[in-house]
Design an enzyme around this catalytic site. Structure first.
Site, mmCIF file in Angstrom:
data_model
loop_
_atom_site.group_PDB
_atom_site.id
_atom_site.type_symbol
_atom_site.label_atom_id
_atom_site.label_comp_id
_atom_site.label_asym_id
_atom_site.label_seq_id
_atom_site.Cartn_x
_atom_site.Cartn_y
_atom_site.Cartn_z
ATOM 1 N N ASP A 89 -47.203 2.503 -2.190
ATOM 2 C CA ASP A 89 -47.969 3.702 -1.881
ATOM 3 C C ASP A 89 -47.628 4.251 -0.499
ATOM 4 O O ASP A 89 -47.686 5.460 -0.274
ATOM 5 C CB ASP A 89 -49.469 3.404 -1.958
ATOM 6 C CG ASP A 89 -49.961 3.285 -3.392
ATOM 7 O OD1 ASP A 89 -49.262 3.784 -4.296
ATOM 8 O OD2 ASP A 89 -51.035 2.702 -3.611
ATOM 9 N N ASN A 163 -54.030 10.349 2.333
ATOM 10 C CA ASN A 163 -55.120 9.384 2.183
ATOM 11 C C ASN A 163 -56.271 9.630 3.144
ATOM 12 O O ASN A 163 -57.386 9.891 2.730
ATOM 13 C CB ASN A 163 -54.603 7.954 2.394
ATOM 14 C CG ASN A 163 -54.123 7.314 1.111
ATOM 15 O OD1 ASN A 163 -54.190 7.913 0.040
ATOM 16 N ND2 ASN A 163 -53.626 6.100 1.209
ATOM 17 N N THR A 204 -59.353 4.621 -2.343
ATOM 18 C CA THR A 204 -58.995 3.274 -2.807
ATOM 19 C C THR A 204 -58.110 2.554 -1.792
ATOM 20 O O THR A 204 -57.549 1.499 -2.105
ATOM 21 C CB THR A 204 -58.261 3.342 -4.160
ATOM 22 O OG1 THR A 204 -57.169 4.266 -4.071
ATOM 23 C CG2 THR A 204 -59.201 3.780 -5.272
#
Length: 309
Positions: A89, A163, A204
């Site tokens: 990620d 994010n 997350t």
């Protein structure tokens, strides 16, 4: 644009006109990683044999050989209509912050740990990717954050995040003082190790580790998560994605601070600075294999229990 995430399901197209959807494909990966290099080499050969024009990011192109076409991320954004990111990620986030401004479709091959954003398996990607290239995919648009540091009324630094944007001390962990405003309305003053402002995509990641709730990707929302607050009553709070978050750093902070965007880009902050965090106009165009299910991903990655009956 008022839309955080949506899913579209285009009808499949035949192999004869497959390249009309994606003609130039970019390959991006984690540099100096053996597994990533193997996957990138296989991808380059497989896509070239299918007749696609393939461009490799400059940081990894040398490891694929001298005959590959290479560009930096900005150039790839201008020339590619699909980017395949090989890694975890973190690699996806780094590429996404640049490619989001070009509306390039992005899909990931997982060579990292959890891989919430990287759908394709590294060892047998061909079947799933072939279906994606023939039009069998789903599209999600994920909004980004824009973080700005203001000093004496002027912007001193800014960047985007997929994010989260995090206010925190510099090199040594310690408590800092700051005030939090939502749309210019005072919410509270805070003594904590920092503040995480996260998108649903980031809920997350660092936010989850700090005790924040998971937000589904289609929510038009942000979550603010204090880091080790010096009060038992302080809890994460979810606000509308259209809100502007302002963090005012107390002049009494003796040390220089930072705002980190996705843990990659660091903006210098001095005592007395103001940090503005809001939704960016840029959106990541993320594509998934057909049948993608967000809750299946959560069960898989977080080890949740399966159905009982």
């Amino acid at each position: 644009m008022g839309i955080n995430s949506y899913v579209s399901r285009p009808k499949g197209i035949t192999n004869s006109n497959m390249t009309k959807m994606f003609q130039t494909i970019g390959l991006i990966g984690k540099p100096h990683h053996q597994g990533t290099n193997l996957t990138l080499t296989r991808l380059h050969h497989w896509l070239s044999m299918q007749g696609f024009k393939v461009i490799v990011e400059g940081r990894v192109s040398a490891e694929l050989g001298a005959d590959v076409c290479s560009m930096d991320l900005l150039e790839m954004g201008e020339h590619c209509d699909l980017a395949i990111v090989v890694g975890g990620d973190g690699n996806m986030l780094g590429a996404a912050r640049v490619l989001a401004r070009f509306n390039v479709a992005v899909i990931g091959v997982n060579r990292g740990n959890l891989g919430f954003l990287t759908d394709l398996p590294p060892d047998n990607f061909e079947e799933a990717l072939s279906k994606v290239l023939s039009g069998e995919f789903e599209t999600e648009h994920r909004f980004l954050l824009e973080a700005e540091v203001h000093r004496h009324g002027k912007i001193t630094a800014s960047n985007t995040a997929v994010n989260e944007a995090v206010l925190h001390p510099g090199k040594i962990a310690h408590m800092i003082q700051f005030e939090v405003y939502i749309d210019e309305q005072f919410m509270y003053s805070q003594r904590a190790d920092g503040m995480i402002v996260s998108t649903p995509t980031g809920s997350t990641a660092y936010s989850l580790s700090a005790g924040g709730s998971i937000l589904t990707p289609n929510l038009q929302a942000l979550i603010l998560v204090p880091m080790f607050p010096h009060t038992l009553s302080c809890r994460p709070i979810v606000v509308d994605a259209c809100s502007t978050i302002k963090l005012v750093v107390s002049p009494e902070n003796g040390e220089n601070l930072e705002v980190s965007c996705d843990g990659h880009v660091h903006l210098a902050v001095l005592p007395g600075d103001e940090i503005f965090i809001r939704r960016s106009n840029e959106r990541l165009r993320l594509i998934h294999p057909k049948g993608h299910n967000y809750f299946h991903v959560l069960r898989n990655k977080l080890g949740w229990g399966s159905k009982l009956f």
